[in-house]
Design a protein around this motif. Structure first.
Motif, PDB file in Angstrom:
ATOM      1  N   PHE A 136       0.824  -1.209   0.000  1.00 48.90           N
ATOM      2  CA  PHE A 136       0.000   0.000   0.000  1.00 48.90           C
ATOM      3  C   PHE A 136       0.857   1.257   0.000  1.00 48.90           C
ATOM      4  CE2 PHE A 136      -1.683   3.363   2.772  1.00 48.90           C
ATOM      5  CZ  PHE A 136      -2.783   3.768   2.021  1.00 48.90           C
ATOM      6  N   ALA A 137       1.906   1.283   0.826  1.00 45.07           N
ATOM      7  CA  ALA A 137       2.722   2.480   0.947  1.00 45.07           C
ATOM      8  C   ALA A 137       3.427   2.809  -0.362  1.00 45.07           C
ATOM      9  CB  ALA A 137       3.747   2.295   2.066  1.00 45.07           C
ATOM     10  N   VAL A 138       3.986   1.795  -1.019  1.00 47.37           N
ATOM     11  CA  VAL A 138       4.677   2.032  -2.291  1.00 47.37           C
ATOM     12  C   VAL A 138       3.686   2.488  -3.357  1.00 47.37           C
ATOM     13  CG1 VAL A 138       5.998   0.936  -4.143  1.00 47.37           C
ATOM     14  CG2 VAL A 138       6.557   0.450  -1.757  1.00 47.37           C
ATOM     15  N   ALA A 139       2.512   1.860  -3.397  1.00 46.89           N
ATOM     16  CA  ALA A 139       1.497   2.263  -4.377  1.00 46.89           C
ATOM     17  C   ALA A 139       1.021   3.684  -4.120  1.00 46.89           C
ATOM     18  CB  ALA A 139       0.319   1.290  -4.329  1.00 46.89           C
ATOM     19  N   LEU A 140       0.849   4.038  -2.850  1.00 48.16           N
ATOM     20  CA  LEU A 140       0.439   5.401  -2.515  1.00 48.16           C
ATOM     21  C   LEU A 140       1.504   6.403  -2.929  1.00 48.16           C
ATOM     22  CD1 LEU A 140      -1.536   7.364  -1.143  1.00 48.16           C
ATOM     23  CD2 LEU A 140      -0.388   6.854   1.029  1.00 48.16           C
ATOM     24  N   GLY A 141       2.764   6.089  -2.652  1.00 54.18           N
ATOM     25  CA  GLY A 141       3.839   6.989  -3.040  1.00 54.18           C
ATOM     26  C   GLY A 141       3.943   7.147  -4.541  1.00 54.18           C
ATOM     27  N   ALA A 142       3.811   6.049  -5.284  1.00 52.19           N
ATOM     28  CA  ALA A 142       3.885   6.127  -6.748  1.00 52.19           C
ATOM     29  C   ALA A 142       2.736   6.959  -7.309  1.00 52.19           C
ATOM     30  CB  ALA A 142       3.859   4.720  -7.338  1.00 52.19           C
ATOM     31  N   THR A 143       1.544   6.769  -6.789  1.00 49.04           N
ATOM     32  CA  THR A 143       0.388   7.542  -7.254  1.00 49.04           C
ATOM     33  C   THR A 143       0.557   9.025  -6.946  1.00 49.04           C
ATOM     34  OG1 THR A 143      -1.019   5.605  -6.875  1.00 49.04           O
ATOM     35  CG2 THR A 143      -2.122   7.727  -7.140  1.00 49.04           C
ATOM     36  N   ALA A 144       1.012   9.329  -5.720  1.00 49.56           N
ATOM     37  CA  ALA A 144       1.239  10.730  -5.361  1.00 49.56           C
ATOM     38  C   ALA A 144       2.298  11.351  -6.255  1.00 49.56           C
ATOM     39  CB  ALA A 144       1.650  10.820  -3.893  1.00 49.56           C
ATOM     40  N   GLY A 145       3.335  10.592  -6.596  1.00 45.02           N
ATOM     41  CA  GLY A 145       4.381  11.107  -7.460  1.00 45.02           C
ATOM     42  C   GLY A 145       3.891  11.419  -8.856  1.00 45.02           C
ATOM     43  N   LEU A 146       3.029  10.562  -9.393  1.00 43.13           N
ATOM     44  CA  LEU A 146       2.500  10.806 -10.731  1.00 43.13           C
ATOM     45  C   LEU A 146       1.518  11.973 -10.747  1.00 43.13           C
ATOM     46  CD1 LEU A 146       1.947   7.274 -12.308  1.00 43.13           C
ATOM     47  CD2 LEU A 146       3.274   9.162 -13.268  1.00 43.13           C
ATOM     48  N   LEU A 147       0.775  12.140  -9.666  1.00 49.60           N
ATOM     49  CA  LEU A 147      -0.197  13.239  -9.620  1.00 49.60           C
ATOM     50  C   LEU A 147       0.477  14.579  -9.338  1.00 49.60           C
ATOM     51  CD1 LEU A 147      -3.100  11.516  -7.647  1.00 49.60           C
ATOM     52  CD2 LEU A 147      -3.082  12.102 -10.070  1.00 49.60           C
ATOM     53  N   LEU A 148       1.411  14.597  -8.394  1.00 48.79           N
ATOM     54  CA  LEU A 148       2.039  15.854  -7.982  1.00 48.79           C
ATOM     55  C   LEU A 148       3.258  16.213  -8.829  1.00 48.79           C
ATOM     56  CD1 LEU A 148       1.863  15.338  -4.102  1.00 48.79           C
ATOM     57  CD2 LEU A 148       0.285  16.640  -5.551  1.00 48.79           C
ATOM     58  N   ARG A 149       3.962  15.160  -9.297  1.00 50.96           N
ATOM     59  CA  ARG A 149       5.164  15.327 -10.108  1.00 50.96           C
ATOM     60  C   ARG A 149       6.242  16.130  -9.391  1.00 50.96           C
ATOM     61  NH1 ARG A 149       2.962  15.824 -16.386  1.00 50.96           N
ATOM     62  NH2 ARG A 149       1.733  13.898 -16.305  1.00 50.96           N
ATOM     63  N   THR A 175       8.915  15.455  -5.951  1.00 51.50           N
ATOM     64  CA  THR A 175       9.344  14.364  -5.072  1.00 51.50           C
ATOM     65  C   THR A 175       9.026  14.628  -3.600  1.00 51.50           C
ATOM     66  OG1 THR A 175      11.136  13.788  -6.594  1.00 51.50           O
ATOM     67  CG2 THR A 175      11.295  12.957  -4.348  1.00 51.50           C
ATOM     68  N   LEU A 176       9.414  15.778  -3.084  1.00 50.41           N
ATOM     69  CA  LEU A 176       9.222  16.036  -1.650  1.00 50.41           C
ATOM     70  C   LEU A 176       7.748  16.038  -1.245  1.00 50.41           C
ATOM     71  CD1 LEU A 176      11.987  18.692  -0.852  1.00 50.41           C
ATOM     72  CD2 LEU A 176      11.927  16.255  -0.265  1.00 50.41           C
ATOM     73  N   PRO A 177       6.846  16.712  -1.975  1.00 51.77           N
ATOM     74  CA  PRO A 177       5.430  16.618  -1.609  1.00 51.77           C
ATOM     75  C   PRO A 177       4.901  15.184  -1.689  1.00 51.77           C
ATOM     76  CG  PRO A 177       5.789  18.487  -3.043  1.00 51.77           C
ATOM     77  CD  PRO A 177       7.057  17.714  -3.038  1.00 51.77           C
ATOM     78  N   ALA A 178       5.349  14.436  -2.688  1.00 53.52           N
ATOM     79  CA  ALA A 178       4.898  13.042  -2.809  1.00 53.52           C
ATOM     80  C   ALA A 178       5.403  12.203  -1.641  1.00 53.52           C
ATOM     81  CB  ALA A 178       5.381  12.448  -4.131  1.00 53.52           C
ATOM     82  N   MET A 179       6.633  12.453  -1.187  1.00 54.41           N
ATOM     83  CA  MET A 179       7.160  11.729  -0.028  1.00 54.41           C
ATOM     84  C   MET A 179       6.336  12.027   1.220  1.00 54.41           C
ATOM     85  SD  MET A 179      11.276  12.201  -0.634  1.00 54.41           S
ATOM     86  CE  MET A 179      11.725  11.323   0.866  1.00 54.41           C
ATOM     87  N   ALA A 180       5.975  13.293   1.396  1.00 63.03           N
ATOM     88  CA  ALA A 180       5.169  13.657   2.562  1.00 63.03           C
ATOM     89  C   ALA A 180       3.807  12.984   2.520  1.00 63.03           C
ATOM     90  CB  ALA A 180       5.011  15.180   2.621  1.00 63.03           C
ATOM     91  N   VAL A 181       3.187  12.958   1.342  1.00 64.97           N
ATOM     92  CA  VAL A 181       1.874  12.312   1.202  1.00 64.97           C
ATOM     93  C   VAL A 181       1.985  10.818   1.490  1.00 64.97           C
ATOM     94  CG1 VAL A 181       0.083  11.672  -0.458  1.00 64.97           C
ATOM     95  CG2 VAL A 181       0.942  14.028  -0.384  1.00 64.97           C
ATOM     96  N   ALA A 182       3.032  10.174   0.962  1.00 69.31           N
ATOM     97  CA  ALA A 182       3.189   8.735   1.154  1.00 69.31           C
ATOM     98  C   ALA A 182       3.390   8.387   2.629  1.00 69.31           C
ATOM     99  CB  ALA A 182       4.368   8.230   0.324  1.00 69.31           C
ATOM    100  N   PHE A 183       4.262   9.124   3.302  1.00 68.20           N
ATOM    101  CA  PHE A 183       4.544   8.818   4.710  1.00 68.20           C
ATOM    102  C   PHE A 183       3.320   9.095   5.581  1.00 68.20           C
ATOM    103  CE2 PHE A 183       6.187   9.472   8.957  1.00 68.20           C
ATOM    104  CZ  PHE A 183       7.146   8.481   9.080  1.00 68.20           C
ATOM    105  N   ALA A 184       2.760  10.303   5.453  1.00 66.24           N
ATOM    106  CA  ALA A 184       1.611  10.667   6.288  1.00 66.24           C
ATOM    107  C   ALA A 184       0.393   9.810   5.959  1.00 66.24           C
ATOM    108  CB  ALA A 184       1.279  12.151   6.105  1.00 66.24           C
ATOM    109  N   GLY A 185       0.192   9.527   4.681  1.00 65.99           N
ATOM    110  CA  GLY A 185      -0.956   8.711   4.291  1.00 65.99           C
ATOM    111  C   GLY A 185      -0.870   7.294   4.817  1.00 65.99           C
ATOM    112  N   THR A 186       0.335   6.711   4.816  1.00 68.00           N
ATOM    113  CA  THR A 186       0.505   5.358   5.351  1.00 68.00           C
ATOM    114  C   THR A 186       0.242   5.324   6.849  1.00 68.00           C
ATOM    115  OG1 THR A 186       2.147   4.852   3.641  1.00 68.00           O
ATOM    116  CG2 THR A 186       2.108   3.439   5.582  1.00 68.00           C
ATOM    117  N   VAL A 187       0.804   6.276   7.577  1.00 67.19           N
ATOM    118  CA  VAL A 187       0.592   6.332   9.030  1.00 67.19           C
ATOM    119  C   VAL A 187      -0.888   6.531   9.350  1.00 67.19           C
ATOM    120  CG1 VAL A 187       1.095   7.650  11.126  1.00 67.19           C
ATOM    121  CG2 VAL A 187       2.924   7.161   9.488  1.00 67.19           C
ATOM    122  N   ALA A 188      -1.542   7.431   8.613  1.00 66.95           N
ATOM    123  CA  ALA A 188      -2.964   7.692   8.871  1.00 66.95           C
ATOM    124  C   ALA A 188      -3.813   6.463   8.568  1.00 66.95           C
ATOM    125  CB  ALA A 188      -3.430   8.879   8.020  1.00 66.95           C
ATOM    126  N   ALA A 189      -3.503   5.758   7.479  1.00 64.34           N
ATOM    127  CA  ALA A 189      -4.279   4.559   7.119  1.00 64.34           C
ATOM    128  C   ALA A 189      -4.123   3.469   8.173  1.00 64.34           C
ATOM    129  CB  ALA A 189      -3.833   4.047   5.752  1.00 64.34           C
TER     130      ALA A 189
END
Length: 332
Positions: free
Chosen positions: A174-187, A189-203
């Motif tokens: 889930f975490a890798v998929a979330l990070g990859a999706t955030a990266g493709l949407l935001l384009r 790296t740093l915002p996508a990393m924040a989304v992936a980390f925070a999103g995984t912890v929240a989930a």
């Protein structure tokens, strides 16, 4: 394409593998020290299960308490592997390509978008899930090999459940998929990393706090008025959701305030101490048969592990589907 994807991601993959190796080494040393300490205290039989005699020995609880903080840190570090994988592997997977404009070179060749996407995701998910599974198996196996020491019988409980092999693998996917999706949407790296980390912890927090207890209907487990640790030798792995009482009609009551008023205001003061036969008889006169708990039995550990894995894997698949659609439809 697989080799190219590996070459591009090997630094992050090797870093995550080194992190998992450090956590695994700590787990092994810590478990070995715990069991050795119990053996030196003459509690060798406690290495194979928590029995009444173990619960009555101060040395057992001293050992457990001494190691509890280390155990908590090790479990948090194991679960943290998934969040780190999402931030440092999943997020840069595509976002860095857009930042550095290297995606134009890759997609300008004869390689199609789908093949390029699939090869990168396959390497990231395959390596991450393999390491997560090994880390979870090490956490589970170190206790199984050396006996049910240091709270190992609480595997179904929150804070223990998440570091076990099947669920931990689902979190990593889930975490890798979330990070990859955030990266493709935001384009970026740093915002996508924040989304992936925070999103995984929240989930993880949301599932642990609000969803997991509903994977199956809990059952009522009758207890005794006696102040003993008999539950340890009965079903020590159970996960208690609520503590209450059973009425004489067999109805479970969620620990109403008037029950305690009866105990302290009448039964405990008049017939004798809590747990005496006279106390139990007095409570029975007031319609209270015995204390009880609403629990998930310990044998639900593996079914719950696979349910949680399936939940996170399904969400991961949905996220990757969204990523592929975004890649195919958005301009480069």
């Amino acid at each position: 394409m697989i080799w190219v994807a590996w070459r591009q991601q090997r630094a992050a993959l090797l870093g995550l593998a080194a992190y998992a190796a450090c956590v695994g080494a700590f787990l092994l040393v810590w478990r070995y020290t715990a069991t050795s300490r119990l053996a030196d205290a003459g509690l060798r039989d406690c290495l194979r299960g928590v029995v009444e005699r173990c619960a009555a020995e101060p040395a057992y609880w001293e050992t457990m308490n001494w190691f509890s903080s280390a155990d908590s840190n090790a479990r948090m570090a194991a679960v943290g592997f998934a969040a780190l994988a999402g931030a440092f592997l999943g997020a840069p997977l595509f976002a860095r390509e857009w930042e550095q404009r290297t995606h134009l070179l890759a997609l300008g060749q004869s390689v199609g978008r789908g093949r390029w996407f699939g090869s990168r995701v396959l390497v990231a998910l395959g390596a991450t899930s393999a390491v997560a599974l090994l880390l979870g198996l090490l956490n589970w196996g170190s206790a199984a090999w050396q006996g049910d020491t240091v709270w190992a019988w609480e595997r179904l409980h929150p804070n223990h459940f998440e570091s076990q092999p099947v669920a931990l693998t689902g979190y990593a996917l889930f975490a890798v998929a979330l990070g990859a999706t955030a990266g493709l949407l935001l384009r970026r790296t740093l915002p996508a990393m924040a989304v992936a980390f925070a999103g995984t912890v929240a989930a993880l927090h949301a599932v642990r706090s609000y969803l997991r207890e509903h994977y199956a209907a809990p059952v009522v487990s009758p207890d005794s008025w006696q102040r003993t640790h008999t539950w340890l030798s009965g079903d020590p792995g159970r996960w208690a959701l609520d503590h209450g009482v059973l009425s004489t009609s067999g109805e479970y009551l969620r620990n109403p305030v008037d029950v305690m008023a009866i105990a302290y205001g009448d039964c405990e003061l008049r017939p004798g101490e809590w747990g005496d036969p006279a106390f139990a008889a007095c409570m029975d006169e007031h319609g209270i048969a015995r204390p009880a708990s609403l629990v998930h039995p310990g044998d639900r550990f593996w079914p719950f592990q696979f349910v949680e894995f399936g939940l996170f894997a399904l969400v991961a698949a949905a996220l990757l589907g969204v990523s592929l659609v975004v890649l195919r439809t958005r301009a480069l």
